[in-house]
Design an enzyme around this catalytic site. Sequence first.
Site: not given
Ligand code: BG6
Length: 394
Positions: A40, A69-70, A132
Site C-alpha cells: 500500500k 494489507d498486513h 486497514h
Molecule cells: C501501516 C501504516 O500500513 O500500518 C503506518 O502505513 C502504521 O503508518 C502501520 O503505523 C500500523 O501497523 P501496525 O501493525 O503497527 O498496527
Amino acid sequence: GNAFFYLATAPSFFGKVADQLGEAGLTTENGYFRRVIIEKPFGHDLASAKLLNAELRKSLNEKQIYRIDHYLGKETVQNIMVLRFANAMFEPIWNSNYIDSVQITVAETLGVEHRGGYYDTAGALRDMVPNHMMQLLSLIAMEPPNSFAADEIRDEQVKILRAIQPIPAQDVPHFAVRGQYGAGGAKGQFLPEYKAEEQVAKDSHTETFVAMKLALDNWRWAGVPIYLRTGKRLAERVTEIAIQFKKPPFLLFRKTRVDDLLPNQLVLNIQPNEGLALRFGAKVPGTLMNIGTVRMNFEYEDYFHKQRSTGYERLMFDCMLGDATLFQRADMVEAGWSVIAPLQEAWKSGKVPTYSAGSWGPAEATALMARDNREWNEISETKRYQTVVPPKST
Ligand code: BG6
C-alpha cells in the site's frame, strides 16, 4: 521455478515495475507461478486506484496480483471470522436488534518516524482508513460466507463496503473529524509537534488523526452507527473493536436504574493485547440488590503461548500457496476509496484542528460522539489528562 515479486517500492513505480516485469517475460506462467505482491498505498484516491488496477492488468491477470494489507495477516484479525462463524452464541445477537453501536480504534503512540516524506503526502485518512480500517469493518459486519474460499469471503466483504452510506459532501463536518498533533508529551517525555518532524512541511495541513461515523445500508446493520478513529501520537497503542450492546429494556431490580448501568460490551483486542473481553453486570455481594459492572477476559497468550507476528510472514506464505483470501481484490480497494472520497474532497482546504501529542485526539472527536450521546470507549483512564512540561531550551 516459481517466483513472486514483492513491490515495496514508492507507489509511483508499481505500474512501471509490473510493465517492465511483463516486458522481460517475467510474468508469463509456464507451469510455474509468477505473482506480484503490491504494497500500500494502492493509489491515492478512487481514480488513481482504478488507473493502477488497469495498469497492472496489462501485464498480469487478477489471480497473479496480491494487494497486501498486513492487518489481514494478524492472528487476531483472522480470529474475527472464527469468533463469529465457529461459535453459535454470537451470531444470533450480531445485528441491530441487540447491538447499539460499534467502535473501531486503531491508536498509535508513534509519530511518523522516518516516513515523514511519504506520510505528509498521505495523512491518516489515506494511510489507515480505506485499507486497514475497512478490512476490520468488513470482517466484523459481513454476512457468513458460503465457504472459506477466497472469493466467497471477499464477495461478502465487498458487499459491506458498498453498503456504507456515502457521506454527503456538505455534511462531512458532521460525520468526520481530522486533527494534527501539536507538541505534547507522554510518560514524562516531551513530544514535538508534527510540523517539526523530519521531511514534514513546516506549514503542513496533513491530518495525523481521523474519526468518523459511518452507517451501513443493509438489513442487519440498519440504524447501528459505526465509529472509527485512528491517529498517531495518541495516548496509547491499541487496536480494538468494541461492540456495544443495547441496554435491557426494563430493570426489575429495586433501587437500580437502567441509566446507572453500563451496557454490555464485547471488546475484540487486536493489539498489543490479543484476546477479547466481555463486560456485563453482576450482583455486588451483600444484602442490597446492587449491580456492579464486571469484565471477563480471554488472552491468547494464556492458551496458545504463540509468538506475536506482524502479519507479513503469514501473507507471504499464503502468496506462495496461491491463497488470496487475505489479500485485497481490486473491487475491495476501489470500494474503500469510494468511502473516503467525500472526505478527501472536503479536506482539500480548511483548518486542521490540533491535539496534544500523547492525548486522545482533538476535542472535535469527543464532540462527534457527544452529539450522539455517546463516548469513545475508555481505553486509558490515567494517561488521558497527563500534563508534561517541555524541556528547558539550552
Ligand atoms: C501501516 C501504516 O500500513 O500500518 C503506518 O502505513 C502504521 O503508518 C502501520 O503505523 C500500523 O501497523 P501496525 O501493525 O503497527 O498496527
